[in-house]
Design a protein around this motif. Sequence first.
Motif, PDB file in Angstrom:
ATOM      1  N   GLN A  65      -7.112  -2.820  -7.689  1.00 26.86           N
ATOM      2  CA  GLN A  65      -7.241  -4.190  -8.201  1.00 26.86           C
ATOM      3  C   GLN A  65      -6.431  -5.162  -7.348  1.00 26.86           C
ATOM      4  O   GLN A  65      -6.882  -6.294  -7.093  1.00 26.86           O
ATOM      5  CB  GLN A  65      -6.809  -4.263  -9.672  1.00 26.86           C
ATOM      6  N   ALA A  66      -5.260  -4.732  -6.866  1.00 30.13           N
ATOM      7  CA  ALA A  66      -4.454  -5.604  -5.996  1.00 30.13           C
ATOM      8  C   ALA A  66      -5.174  -5.865  -4.676  1.00 30.13           C
ATOM      9  O   ALA A  66      -5.141  -6.984  -4.152  1.00 30.13           O
ATOM     10  CB  ALA A  66      -3.083  -4.984  -5.746  1.00 30.13           C
ATOM     11  N   ILE A  67      -5.849  -4.843  -4.140  1.00 28.58           N
ATOM     12  CA  ILE A  67      -6.618  -5.028  -2.903  1.00 28.58           C
ATOM     13  C   ILE A  67      -7.781  -5.994  -3.160  1.00 28.58           C
ATOM     14  O   ILE A  67      -8.048  -6.900  -2.369  1.00 28.58           O
ATOM     15  CB  ILE A  67      -7.166  -3.684  -2.369  1.00 28.58           C
ATOM     16  N   ALA A  68      -8.466  -5.805  -4.290  1.00 26.40           N
ATOM     17  CA  ALA A  68      -9.611  -6.667  -4.614  1.00 26.40           C
ATOM     18  C   ALA A  68      -9.170  -8.127  -4.743  1.00 26.40           C
ATOM     19  O   ALA A  68      -9.831  -9.039  -4.229  1.00 26.40           O
ATOM     20  CB  ALA A  68     -10.296  -6.191  -5.893  1.00 26.40           C
ATOM     21  N   GLU A  69      -8.047  -8.348  -5.429  1.00 26.39           N
ATOM     22  CA  GLU A  69      -7.544  -9.723  -5.583  1.00 26.39           C
ATOM     23  C   GLU A  69      -7.135 -10.288  -4.218  1.00 26.39           C
ATOM     24  O   GLU A  69      -7.360 -11.469  -3.918  1.00 26.39           O
ATOM     25  CB  GLU A  69      -6.335  -9.748  -6.534  1.00 26.39           C
ATOM     26  N   TYR A  70      -6.534  -9.443  -3.384  1.00 30.28           N
ATOM     27  CA  TYR A  70      -6.126  -9.860  -2.033  1.00 30.28           C
ATOM     28  C   TYR A  70      -7.347 -10.268  -1.205  1.00 30.28           C
ATOM     29  O   TYR A  70      -7.354 -11.320  -0.553  1.00 30.28           O
ATOM     30  CB  TYR A  70      -5.375  -8.704  -1.359  1.00 30.28           C
ATOM     31  N   LEU A  71      -8.389  -9.456  -1.244  1.00 22.76           N
ATOM     32  CA  LEU A  71      -9.599  -9.776  -0.472  1.00 22.76           C
ATOM     33  C   LEU A  71     -10.256 -11.037  -1.023  1.00 22.76           C
ATOM     34  O   LEU A  71     -10.817 -11.839  -0.273  1.00 22.76           O
ATOM     35  CB  LEU A  71     -10.573  -8.591  -0.499  1.00 22.76           C
TER      36      LEU A  71
END
Lengths: 222, 222
Positions: A65-71
């Motif tokens: 989820q942190a990667i998704a929000e970052y992207l």
Amino acid sequence: MPSLLHLPLDPFSRKIRIVLGEKKITASLAVEPIWERRHEFLSINPAGTVPVFIEDDGTTISTSQAIAEYLEETSTEPALIFGTALQRAEIRRLCNWFDVKFNTEVTEYLLGEKIMKRFLGLGEPSSETIRAGYANIDTHLGYIEYLAEQRAWLAGDNFSLADITAASHISCIDYLGDIAWEDYQQAKQWYARIKSRPSFRPLLQDLIPGTQPPAHYKNLDF
Amino acid sequence: MPSLLHLPLDPFSRKIRIVLGEKKITASLAVEPIWERRHEFLSINPAGTVPVFIEDDGTTISTSQAIAEYLEETSTEPALIFGTALQRAEIRRLCNWFDVKFNTEVTEYLLGEKIMKRFLGLGEPSSETIRAGYANIDTHLGYIEYLAEQRAWLAGDNFSLADITAASHISCIDYLGDIAWEDYQQAKQWYARIKSRPSFRPLLQDLIPGTQPPAHYKNLDF
């Protein structure tokens, strides 16, 4: 080119692969055998989990989820977490539903017992645990059915990270042949629409050694 | 005035209570006995979990991280998810660490067995599960110790949602008297700084019927 440490049948890795595909970000994929607990890998992500996204400059980001929000914050269209604060909360609520509730009640019971246990050297699958996972599928497919009856996509009018997250988990369970699609016509139509997206197609080509998905798994018109 | 459906010793509810306190948003608190599975409550949040945040106009938002992100997007200073996209990813990674990993490996084993099982009518605590929880505490307190040695706050130079999330879980375990603080001096100093924040003080007054926290629990200079 950025890269992604992943596992083919890991729903959290699949979630980021689909996000990358939707946003047309090309990344090289590298399988990370998390059960080996490589020192270099643990120094990048002490949680020992995939996916881990690695930027060109070596910067690493872990936790799906942190990667998704970052992207979402760093890349271009299409937006996957969008709309009013309330709509964004609904997208995130459903991401959490599948990443936590579905994962605990279904994915870990079925994928964990049938596939991961073997790789982790934890012995034979427990038939009791597998039965519990089967019993829980119905609640969750019923919930997708309920949402799909009321909305074009799970979180509302548009395709979002909620659909990606749900489909990532569902696709792993479907690989095992554990979903009785004939009982969930609305959910099936929702999933068929996701299967036909270019971002999703590569996932359907994954094969785990020693396993064989059911005939309908790759079929877009299942 | 908005309201929050919560449970006093639930780390996810505590997380939102601290966020509301930091942002100086006044909300009325209502205890939701989730084990009763009230029909009205399940119609608001089919996951059957607290916290649920209810706006003045009746709009409801559930799942703690989704509520926290919503409050971050709709309310004023201080920011709790801030900085570059990379810093924000680090804050969210640590939120996930405590909400998922710590929760699964420690909170559910200890709080689940010692407190929730009684309310849910699930029988006597399992000493085997409790021992597993104890064994896992060390890894996590060690990780907080490691972060606290390198950084002013868990995610970097400033107090963030990562500290709030970690302290919410830690405080519930500390209520049970299960943390050997003398072994973790850096983590202890970090937690002492959080305990002294006005947003955190009300939580230390919570009492669960039939239980008694250890003497040091409320003590800011423990």
